[in-house]
Design an enzyme around this catalytic site. Structure first.
Site, mmCIF file in Angstrom:
data_model
loop_
_atom_site.group_PDB
_atom_site.id
_atom_site.type_symbol
_atom_site.label_atom_id
_atom_site.label_comp_id
_atom_site.label_asym_id
_atom_site.label_seq_id
_atom_site.Cartn_x
_atom_site.Cartn_y
_atom_site.Cartn_z
ATOM 1 N N VAL A 67 0.846 -1.188 0.000
ATOM 2 C CA VAL A 67 0.000 0.000 0.000
ATOM 3 C C VAL A 67 0.886 1.245 0.000
ATOM 4 O O VAL A 67 1.857 1.321 0.757
ATOM 5 C CB VAL A 67 -0.905 0.026 1.257
ATOM 6 N N CYS A 68 0.537 2.218 -0.845
ATOM 7 C CA CYS A 68 1.197 3.518 -0.822
ATOM 8 C C CYS A 68 0.108 4.589 -0.811
ATOM 9 O O CYS A 68 -1.015 4.316 -0.387
ATOM 10 C CB CYS A 68 2.159 3.675 -2.005
ATOM 11 N N TYR A 69 0.417 5.786 -1.263
ATOM 12 C CA TYR A 69 -0.569 6.868 -1.245
ATOM 13 C C TYR A 69 -1.684 6.667 -2.276
ATOM 14 O O TYR A 69 -2.855 6.717 -1.953
ATOM 15 C CB TYR A 69 0.106 8.218 -1.506
ATOM 16 N N PHE A 96 -3.811 4.073 -0.300
ATOM 17 C CA PHE A 96 -4.507 4.399 0.940
ATOM 18 C C PHE A 96 -5.560 5.481 0.721
ATOM 19 O O PHE A 96 -6.610 5.469 1.372
ATOM 20 C CB PHE A 96 -3.513 4.845 2.019
#
Length: 115
Positions: A67-69, A96
């Site tokens: 998961v990243c931005y 996210f």
């Protein structure tokens, strides 16, 4: 020989997997302050310092979700982790930001842990 690769995962499918208690490893590669402000439940913060522990401790047969931005940086990390022997690696599409917009009630807060 095929190059290890990752798959894309949408937030709805991940929500279903979490609801079904599917065994998986969730790693969040955002900065520590962003992680502390909100992250997926049961995810662990992963930065360069935490990679050796992840490689040593994680079950490489269990699905690994990165998961990243917004789902961009996670693709590079997922590709790299697939090359480290993880059998089933996913990059969360939308990251996210998409998760928190769709499932605000399923956002945990707290300092980075795990790793």
């Amino acid at each position: 020989m095929t190059t290890p690769t990752f798959e894309h995962l949408n937030v709805t499918t991940l929500a279903d997997w979490l609801e079904a208690a599917r065994p998986l490893t969730l790693v969040d590669i955002r900065d520590p302050a962003s992680f502390a402000a909100g992250h997926l439940p049961d995810s662990q913060h992963l930065d360069n310092d935490g990679v050796p522990a992840l490689l040593a401790e994680a079950d490489r047969r269990q699905p690994l979700v990165v998961v990243c931005y917004h789902g961009n940086s996670s693709q590079q990390a997922a590709a790299w982790l697939a090359g480290q022997g993880f059998e089933e690696v996913y990059s969360l599409d939308g990251g996210f930001s998409d998760w928190s917009a769709r499932y605000p009630e399923r956002v945990a807060e707290g300092a980075p842990g795990g790793g």
